[in-house]
Design an enzyme around this catalytic site. Sequence first.
Site, PDB file in Angstrom:
ATOM      1  CB  ILE A  72     -32.798 -65.624  87.212  1.00 43.36           C
ATOM      2  CG1 ILE A  72     -32.204 -64.977  88.475  1.00 43.36           C
ATOM      3  CG2 ILE A  72     -32.166 -67.004  86.981  1.00 43.36           C
ATOM      4  CD1 ILE A  72     -32.521 -65.692  89.779  1.00 43.36           C
TER       5      ILE A  72
ATOM      6  CB  THR B  90     -32.048 -73.074  88.864  1.00 47.46           C
ATOM      7  OG1 THR B  90     -32.557 -72.165  87.881  1.00 47.46           O
ATOM      8  CG2 THR B  90     -31.173 -74.114  88.202  1.00 47.46           C
TER       9      THR B  90
ATOM     10  NE  ARG C 211     -37.131 -70.348  97.021  1.00 51.51           N
ATOM     11  CZ  ARG C 211     -35.946 -69.752  96.825  1.00 51.51           C
ATOM     12  NH1 ARG C 211     -35.098 -70.271  95.965  1.00 51.51           N
ATOM     13  NH2 ARG C 211     -35.616 -68.670  97.517  1.00 51.51           N
TER      14      ARG C 211
ATOM     15  CD  GLU D  14     -34.197 -76.419  98.594  1.00 48.29           C
ATOM     16  OE1 GLU D  14     -34.320 -76.890  97.450  1.00 48.29           O
ATOM     17  OE2 GLU D  14     -33.610 -75.366  98.843  1.00 48.29           O
TER      18      GLU D  14
ATOM     19  CG  HIS E 184     -31.149 -74.040  96.975  1.00 51.27           C
ATOM     20  ND1 HIS E 184     -32.351 -73.765  97.555  1.00 51.27           N
ATOM     21  CD2 HIS E 184     -30.803 -72.926  96.285  1.00 51.27           C
ATOM     22  CE1 HIS E 184     -32.728 -72.528  97.248  1.00 51.27           C
ATOM     23  NE2 HIS E 184     -31.785 -72.009  96.475  1.00 51.27           N
TER      24      HIS E 184
ATOM     25  N   GLY F 158     -27.456 -72.625  93.468  1.00 55.71           N
ATOM     26  CA  GLY F 158     -27.578 -71.593  92.435  1.00 55.71           C
ATOM     27  C   GLY F 158     -26.715 -70.368  92.672  1.00 55.71           C
ATOM     28  CB  SER F 159     -26.795 -67.687  95.005  1.00 58.12           C
ATOM     29  OG  SER F 159     -27.067 -68.264  96.271  1.00 58.12           O
TER      30      SER F 159
END
Length: 340
Positions: A169, A247, A249, A278, A296, A298-299
């Site tokens: 990433i 992005t 943790r 979270e 959250h 990101g994906s």
Amino acid sequence: MMSAANGLPRALSGKILVTRRLPPNVTARLQRDFNPTLNPEDVLRTPAEWLQLANGHDAILCCATEWMDAQFMANLPGSVRMIATFSVGYEHIDVAGATARNIIVTHTPEVLTDATADMTMLCLLAAARRAREGDALVRTGEWSVWTTEMLLGVHVTGKRLGIYGMGRIGRAVARRARGFGMEIHYHNRTRLAPELELGAIYHESAERLLAVSQFLSLNAPAAAQNDKFLNEAAIGRLPDGAVVVNTARGSLVDDDALIAALTRGKLAAAGLDVFAGEPRLDERYRTLANVFTMPHLGSATHETRDAMGFCCLDNLSAFFAGKPCPNALNDQASHDQDSR
Ligand code: 8YV
């Protein structure tokens, strides 16, 4: 092992406990190829409830929302031989404990690299260019006149981007940031080969990386050595007016230190897709104007979530066919920054 009528080895029935609702395409293949216990209402359960439900299942397909610590592993029913997590991060799973019980653990690397790197750039640009305040100005109807000085942000082109954790990433972030004219710096446990580094400047210590990072992107996993990496001392090393992006943790950030630095102007802005604890988060993030937040995501693209699910299924198929799982974590105990 002898094959049973359904083509699976006789000792295994293909019974998979699926902890969360998954994309329709993934669920369809799960139902076609296996014998899944689904969670169509997407009910969040306690570890004790999952342990009870796991009885009689060969495998568990979980998400990062299910914590499987040492105690969980010790109490898992003997029927469970594999855990496939629908995530690249695996800090929620005690892999050593699983290995000790001969349970295979797999994750989903690569398929979410691009989406997460895109989210990193979104957070970087949104934080630098004050997207939260601009959007609010339009939505509240408070934008009455255009001025030459309204909501001036931090210029991106030509700036130094420090990437902490140059795994898949991190490298995908570097590829994108080069397109924005940024100069790439990074810290990693080991220096990358030139064909992966692509001109990025390596810093042997995180301290040195911090000292040059006008922008800082956290792309390292939630390993113990990264806990609260971005603390008061680390922030103190950043250039004044730096922009921070996370992005990876939430556990990589000391929230008190970050909020203090954003409040007193040491940092210009932050773009955060992840938070410690979270979906609960430090309440102060909700009101700080110079923080761009995402829940959250990101994906979170259709393509990526399908690919993550199919990656889990490929690993499950390999396992039930008695073949090596392509993304097994058990034999990779020393994963660090490179694992994301
Ligand atoms: C996932 C993530 O969406 O894969 C990871 O590690 O952080 C996210 O992109 C989430 O964890 C799904 O379980």
